[in-house]
Design a protein around this motif. Structure first.
Motif, PDB file in Angstrom:
ATOM      1  N   UNK A  93       0.951  -1.317   0.308  1.00 36.89           N
ATOM      2  CA  UNK A  93       0.019   0.515   0.094  1.00 36.89           C
ATOM      3  C   UNK A  93       0.761   1.059  -0.159  1.00 36.89           C
ATOM      4  N   UNK A  94       1.889   1.480   1.243  1.00 33.04           N
ATOM      5  CA  UNK A  94       2.786   2.389   1.252  1.00 33.04           C
ATOM      6  C   UNK A  94       3.371   2.713  -0.708  1.00 33.04           C
ATOM      7  N   UNK A  95       3.794   1.906  -1.211  1.00 37.23           N
ATOM      8  CA  UNK A  95       4.903   1.889  -2.371  1.00 37.23           C
ATOM      9  C   UNK A  95       3.890   2.038  -3.142  1.00 37.23           C
ATOM     10  N   UNK A  96       2.386   2.304  -3.571  1.00 40.34           N
ATOM     11  CA  UNK A  96       1.500   2.452  -3.931  1.00 40.34           C
ATOM     12  C   UNK A  96       1.090   3.860  -4.267  1.00 40.34           C
ATOM     13  N   UNK A  97       1.275   4.271  -2.432  1.00 42.20           N
ATOM     14  CA  UNK A  97       1.041   5.730  -2.375  1.00 42.20           C
ATOM     15  C   UNK A  97       2.430   6.606  -2.631  1.00 42.20           C
ATOM     16  N   UNK A  98       3.524   6.301  -2.217  1.00 46.61           N
ATOM     17  CA  UNK A  98       4.390   6.389  -3.270  1.00 46.61           C
ATOM     18  C   UNK A  98       5.014   6.840  -4.715  1.00 46.61           C
ATOM     19  N   UNK A  99       4.668   5.931  -5.519  1.00 45.84           N
ATOM     20  CA  UNK A  99       4.244   5.017  -7.029  1.00 45.84           C
ATOM     21  C   UNK A  99       3.189   6.666  -7.280  1.00 45.84           C
TER      22      UNK A  99
END
Length: 104
Positions: A93-99
């Protein structure tokens, strides 16, 4: 500036969710009041960020920060189950937010 406001809105979403849990079905007045205050702050900050950011991106980031933050704090402070699959899912989820932040 809109991104900072959006992340802050997500933090208030976490506070909103935890307040809702602690309100015990709105039977605890102080936690219920905390829920309403943090909900207004979260939605108000999201609304402000939406003046500049695209709605799909902003909403995804807001819910992502809220979901990941609530899951982590639930594990730390509320005794929620901690497992490797849960931690990996939160990381995704956090990687998606950063992406979304990097690509928006």
């Amino acid at each position: 500036m809109a991104w900072i406001v959006l992340v802050l809105a997500g933090v208030f979403e976490v506070a909103m969710a935890l307040s809702l849990k602690l309100s015990n079905g709105f039977s605890n007045v102080w936690w219920a009041l905390s829920f309403f205050v943090t909900a207004v702050l979260s939605f108000g900050l999201l609304s402000y960020a939406l003046r500049t950011l695209e709605v799909g991106t902003a909403y995804a980031v807001w819910t992502g920060v809220g979901a990941a933050g609530t899951a982590v704090l639930g594990m730390i402070a509320m005794g929620d189950q901690v497992s490797l699959p849960r931690l990996i899912s939160i990381a995704l989820i956090l990687m998606g937010v950063v992406g979304l932040r990097l690509l928006a």
